[in-house]
Design a protein around this motif. Structure first.
Motif, PDB file in Angstrom:
ATOM      1  N   ARG A  78      12.432   1.667   7.349  1.00 46.25           N
ATOM      2  CA  ARG A  78      11.429   2.026   6.364  1.00 46.25           C
ATOM      3  C   ARG A  78      10.970   0.786   5.605  1.00 46.25           C
ATOM      4  NH1 ARG A  78      14.950   5.506   3.270  1.00 46.25           N
ATOM      5  NH2 ARG A  78      13.243   5.764   1.771  1.00 46.25           N
ATOM      6  N   LEU A  79       9.675   0.725   5.383  1.00 43.91           N
ATOM      7  CA  LEU A  79       9.060  -0.496   4.854  1.00 43.91           C
ATOM      8  C   LEU A  79       9.205  -0.668   3.344  1.00 43.91           C
ATOM      9  CD1 LEU A  79       5.541  -0.873   6.536  1.00 43.91           C
ATOM     10  CD2 LEU A  79       7.455  -2.479   6.643  1.00 43.91           C
ATOM     11  N   THR A  80       9.689  -1.826   2.986  1.00 45.58           N
ATOM     12  CA  THR A  80       9.557  -2.246   1.592  1.00 45.58           C
ATOM     13  C   THR A  80       8.084  -2.522   1.355  1.00 45.58           C
ATOM     14  OG1 THR A  80      11.741  -3.161   1.297  1.00 45.58           O
ATOM     15  CG2 THR A  80       9.956  -4.221   0.062  1.00 45.58           C
ATOM     16  N   THR A  81       7.567  -2.094   0.224  1.00 48.08           N
ATOM     17  CA  THR A  81       6.123  -2.206   0.024  1.00 48.08           C
ATOM     18  C   THR A  81       5.774  -2.084  -1.452  1.00 48.08           C
ATOM     19  OG1 THR A  81       4.004  -1.344   0.821  1.00 48.08           O
ATOM     20  CG2 THR A  81       5.665   0.261   0.249  1.00 48.08           C
ATOM     21  N   VAL A  82       4.504  -2.189  -1.765  1.00 50.05           N
ATOM     22  CA  VAL A  82       4.035  -1.936  -3.117  1.00 50.05           C
ATOM     23  C   VAL A  82       3.188  -0.675  -3.048  1.00 50.05           C
ATOM     24  CG1 VAL A  82       2.680  -2.794  -5.051  1.00 50.05           C
ATOM     25  CG2 VAL A  82       4.014  -4.385  -3.651  1.00 50.05           C
ATOM     26  N   ARG A  83       3.645   0.342  -3.713  1.00 51.84           N
ATOM     27  CA  ARG A  83       2.926   1.607  -3.612  1.00 51.84           C
ATOM     28  C   ARG A  83       1.683   1.624  -4.469  1.00 51.84           C
ATOM     29  NH1 ARG A  83       6.009   7.072  -4.706  1.00 51.84           N
ATOM     30  NH2 ARG A  83       6.739   6.497  -2.630  1.00 51.84           N
ATOM     31  N   LEU A  84       0.564   1.918  -3.820  1.00 58.35           N
ATOM     32  CA  LEU A  84      -0.660   2.201  -4.566  1.00 58.35           C
ATOM     33  C   LEU A  84      -0.881   3.708  -4.509  1.00 58.35           C
ATOM     34  CD1 LEU A  84      -3.205  -0.563  -3.495  1.00 58.35           C
ATOM     35  CD2 LEU A  84      -1.888  -0.385  -5.606  1.00 58.35           C
ATOM     36  N   ASP A 107       0.816  -1.222   0.000  1.00 52.81           N
ATOM     37  CA  ASP A 107       0.000   0.000   0.000  1.00 52.81           C
ATOM     38  C   ASP A 107       0.849   1.271   0.000  1.00 52.81           C
ATOM     39  OD1 ASP A 107      -2.415  -1.336   0.006  1.00 52.81           O
ATOM     40  OD2 ASP A 107      -2.739  -1.114   2.168  1.00 52.81           O
ATOM     41  N   ASP A 108       1.939   1.259   0.753  1.00 57.36           N
ATOM     42  CA  ASP A 108       2.750   2.452   0.949  1.00 57.36           C
ATOM     43  C   ASP A 108       1.936   3.601   1.551  1.00 57.36           C
ATOM     44  OD1 ASP A 108       5.200   3.747   0.991  1.00 57.36           O
ATOM     45  OD2 ASP A 108       4.829   4.746  -0.910  1.00 57.36           O
ATOM     46  N   ILE A 109       1.384   3.325   2.711  1.00 55.90           N
ATOM     47  CA  ILE A 109       0.618   4.322   3.461  1.00 55.90           C
ATOM     48  C   ILE A 109       1.534   5.485   3.856  1.00 55.90           C
ATOM     49  CG2 ILE A 109      -0.614   4.728   5.624  1.00 55.90           C
ATOM     50  CD1 ILE A 109      -2.131   2.956   3.707  1.00 55.90           C
ATOM     51  N   VAL A 110       1.088   6.691   3.558  1.00 52.29           N
ATOM     52  CA  VAL A 110       1.915   7.869   3.803  1.00 52.29           C
ATOM     53  C   VAL A 110       2.293   8.028   5.281  1.00 52.29           C
ATOM     54  CG1 VAL A 110       1.986  10.385   3.700  1.00 52.29           C
ATOM     55  CG2 VAL A 110       1.015   9.094   1.820  1.00 52.29           C
ATOM     56  N   THR A 111       1.282   7.894   6.133  1.00 49.56           N
ATOM     57  CA  THR A 111       1.526   8.063   7.575  1.00 49.56           C
ATOM     58  C   THR A 111       2.589   7.105   8.091  1.00 49.56           C
ATOM     59  OG1 THR A 111      -0.884   8.084   7.585  1.00 49.56           O
ATOM     60  CG2 THR A 111       0.241   8.565   9.664  1.00 49.56           C
ATOM     61  N   LEU A 112       2.781   6.019   7.388  1.00 49.92           N
ATOM     62  CA  LEU A 112       3.694   4.997   7.901  1.00 49.92           C
ATOM     63  C   LEU A 112       5.070   5.077   7.249  1.00 49.92           C
ATOM     64  CD1 LEU A 112       1.214   2.005   8.159  1.00 49.92           C
ATOM     65  CD2 LEU A 112       1.959   3.605   9.920  1.00 49.92           C
ATOM     66  N   ARG A 113       5.287   6.088   6.426  1.00 49.60           N
ATOM     67  CA  ARG A 113       6.586   6.155   5.746  1.00 49.60           C
ATOM     68  C   ARG A 113       7.705   6.469   6.700  1.00 49.60           C
ATOM     69  NH1 ARG A 113       4.769   9.123   0.307  1.00 49.60           N
ATOM     70  NH2 ARG A 113       3.410   7.446  -0.395  1.00 49.60           N
ATOM     71  N   ASP A 114       7.365   6.945   7.882  1.00 48.78           N
ATOM     72  CA  ASP A 114       8.413   7.308   8.824  1.00 48.78           C
ATOM     73  C   ASP A 114       8.730   6.213   9.830  1.00 48.78           C
ATOM     74  OD1 ASP A 114       9.127   9.879   7.881  1.00 48.78           O
ATOM     75  OD2 ASP A 114       7.268  10.687   8.717  1.00 48.78           O
ATOM     76  N   VAL A 115       8.064   5.070   9.730  1.00 52.82           N
ATOM     77  CA  VAL A 115       8.444   4.003  10.666  1.00 52.82           C
ATOM     78  C   VAL A 115       9.843   3.530  10.279  1.00 52.82           C
ATOM     79  CG1 VAL A 115       6.051   3.233  10.927  1.00 52.82           C
ATOM     80  CG2 VAL A 115       7.545   2.047   9.357  1.00 52.82           C
ATOM     81  N   TRP A 116      10.522   3.002  11.277  1.00 50.02           N
ATOM     82  CA  TRP A 116      11.890   2.568  11.040  1.00 50.02           C
ATOM     83  C   TRP A 116      12.058   1.130  11.421  1.00 50.02           C
ATOM     84  CZ3 TRP A 116      15.334   4.869   8.182  1.00 50.02           C
ATOM     85  CH2 TRP A 116      16.638   4.355   8.176  1.00 50.02           C
TER      86      TRP A 116
END
Lengths: 357, 357
Positions: A305-311, A294-303
């Motif tokens: 940083r998450l590998t993800t599939v951006r929607l 999903d690549d949730i914006v609010t979660l981009r700052d977790v450490w």
DNA sequence: CTAGTCTTGGAAAGCGCTTTCCCAAAGCTT
DNA sequence: AAGCTTTGGGAAAGCGCTTTCCAAGACTAG
């Protein structure tokens, strides 16, 4: 009960168009033409008088009455599973923005994923003669519920409204469809290419289409790289943060060695997984790698940083809004596929050159 | 699709109450009494016939028409700055849940903190004859805008609706008021007691009441512990993630030594600050401690876990919903203060026994 | 100067519902 | 059996608006 314009009563009845007309010394029809859509020319001086009267009296048009008269309202319904989930709130914001441009007002419904509530909400929108309704969120396997929803949406469209869906395509309804399967497949391929070899999937609820599609795609991606995913390595659970947390608990409680890489079918679950791993004293990505979706914006700052599939959630909401509001009714239903983009970040990094067992 | 021969036209006009009455062989009034609020007894057999007819024809009551006839609707407006901000979406969810119990449907408006949009939204709710409106989010200093909003809300209430506000109290309006100042004060005291001595505050926009109250409270807390906060140590900026990020950039660019502890006036800003510090290679809490405000659920999993002041956001939304829907209109406006609870976590931990310079 | 075409205001007919009012029928009491 | 109160159905009057439809005045054209 007939009131003379002269005897102003004390009751706090709201001012209506007749009051304006009286004060401006014009007929109801003229007042309506000035304050309404203005489909007909009115003398400038009368316009002035009516406008002034409306301002003086703090007039506010009775929209329900207008809707009754015209059969047309400016409400747009947005139906989501949970507005406090950033996935949905991002989409909803985009729809709201689009609706703003059409002077439409958005009504958001929280169904908490419950088919009965969803049905009730769409029925409510139909009752309100809403202009459009956007249904966001994964469908589940409940056959009857699904059919009932389709019927209701169809009835809604027959009544002159537009329906748009974000997620799994519904027959006869415009759909913005994220390519869950292809995205997850690409992620599987990318992780394998990065050197990962042993996997587990935190798969969410088996009856949710979105969850299933992502699992299937991921499995296909791994297979393309010659890696097989055993059914033991697929842990189902809730589609939220706690689902991810608990699924990792399950993994940890098993005697089998931990997989080197964990794919959670959405970011929120991935964050839950991260939390559980940290509690267990494990390092990410040192001991276990974690990926989300999903690549949730609010979660981009977790450490890490998450590998993800951006929607492109915002774009998706925007597209849905456009379908709901811009398009002509007579066009055939559309299917707009939305590709996901694999984003590799620290949470799945491997020490250079190493290949995980 | 069995249309009776008596049906006049083929047009796809929605079925109305008259259709039901005709099919059931009763009068319009009787049909209304069965399908409406049922204020009067109706013969069981007729009830049966009407209900059956409604089901057969897929009848869906025209709510705007009902609203016109009764003057009441079941819409509840919720006005927020940004529904994709977890602070607001949490509150909104709670209001939605409460509204569900009253068979009311929530309409959410995004004002993006713009006074003009806020005004327009409340006006729209008044036009819709909404049952209640909940205004969430900090007021700003804009005197005129503020007055206009108050006027509009008053007009709304005069028209028979209920208005509730979450945040700064508005005159004459029920308010759920988080104790920003007291909470921040307690946080200041707690951090000082924990051994922190040098501080900076990422203060958000100076014109926002909430931001200001939190700054003022924090300063008072420090003063109570004999620590003075210099104006140099107060960095203003946006009230969101980027605001926190940039404020830390400002701190880093200065020649002065970094403060040992940074208080961001909300959690989202604190997360931005965390991100910036990490980019600079600084350890939290090793090099710099960070504290926030709100205790946003979605952010509880960031690492290091944030010291913050917990606001019971869900309870606040719930209270607002209750005020908006349960209470009688004739009661005097209420002010419900909501205390915050200081929660010390890893992000402000100091090595045992040490006192930061 | 009259016939024909625009304009533009107002009266009134809806839109789909609720609710008051009226009235017939039935159930009581004496 | 006569006088009451209930009971419950239906006709119709709204609710506040839009939108015909009509008519009167202001223009053009012949």
């Amino acid at each position: 009960m007939t009131r003379r314009p002269s005897d102003r009563d004390q009751s706090s009845r709201a001012v209506n168009l007749q009051d304006i007309a009286d004060r401006a010394g014009v007929s109801l029809a003229t007042a309506s033409r000035v304050l309404g859509n203005g489909s007909r020319r009115v003398n400038d001086e009368l316009i002035e008088r009516v406008t002034r009267a409306a301002a003086d009296l703090g007039y506010s048009a009775n929209l329900p009455a207008r809707t009754v008269a015209t059969g047309y309202s400016d409400i747009v319904g947005v139906l989501v599973h949970d507005i406090s989930d950033p996935y949905f709130s991002t989409i909803a914001t985009a729809v709201v923005q689009r609706a703003d441009q059409h002077a439409a007002v958005v009504s958001i419904g929280n169904a908490f994923g419950d088919a009965r509530r969803e049905l009730a909400y769409v029925a409510m929108m139909r009752s309100m003669r809403a202009r459009a309704v956007v249904v966001a969120g994964s469908r589940s396997d409940d056959r009857d519920g699904h059919q009932a929803l389709c019927d209701e949406l169809e009835a809604f469209q027959r009544g002159g409204g537009r329906a748009v869906c974000i997620g799994q395509p519904l027959p006869g309804i415009d759909t913005v469809a994220p390519e869950n399967e292809a995205g997850a497949r690409a992620l599987g391929v990318a992780l394998a290419a990065a050197g990962h070899r042993s996997f587990a999937v935190l798969a969410g609820p088996p009856h949710l289409h979105t969850a299933r599609d992502r699992l299937r795609g991921f499995r296909a991606g791994l297979e393309a790289a010659g890696i097989e995913l055993h059914s033991d390595d697929v842990i189902s659970g809730q589609f939220n943060r706690d689902g991810g947390y608990e699924a990792v608990s399950t993994l940890l409680s098993r005697s089998a060695p931990l997989p080197r890489c964990v794919f959670a079918v959405n970011d929120v679950m991935a964050v839950g997984a991260l939390a559980r791993l940290r509690t267990a004293g494990l390092d990410v990505p040192g001991d276990v790698a974690v990926a989300g979706f999903d690549d949730i914006v609010t979660l981009r700052d977790v450490w890490p940083r998450l590998t993800t599939v951006r929607l492109p959630l915002e774009a998706m909401g925007e597209m849905a809004g456009r379908l709901a509001l811009d398009q002509q009714r007579d066009e055939a239903p559309r299917l707009l596929p939305v590709p996901g983009e694999v984003i590799l970040r620290e949470s799945t990094a491997l020490a250079a050159g190493s290949v995980a067992s």
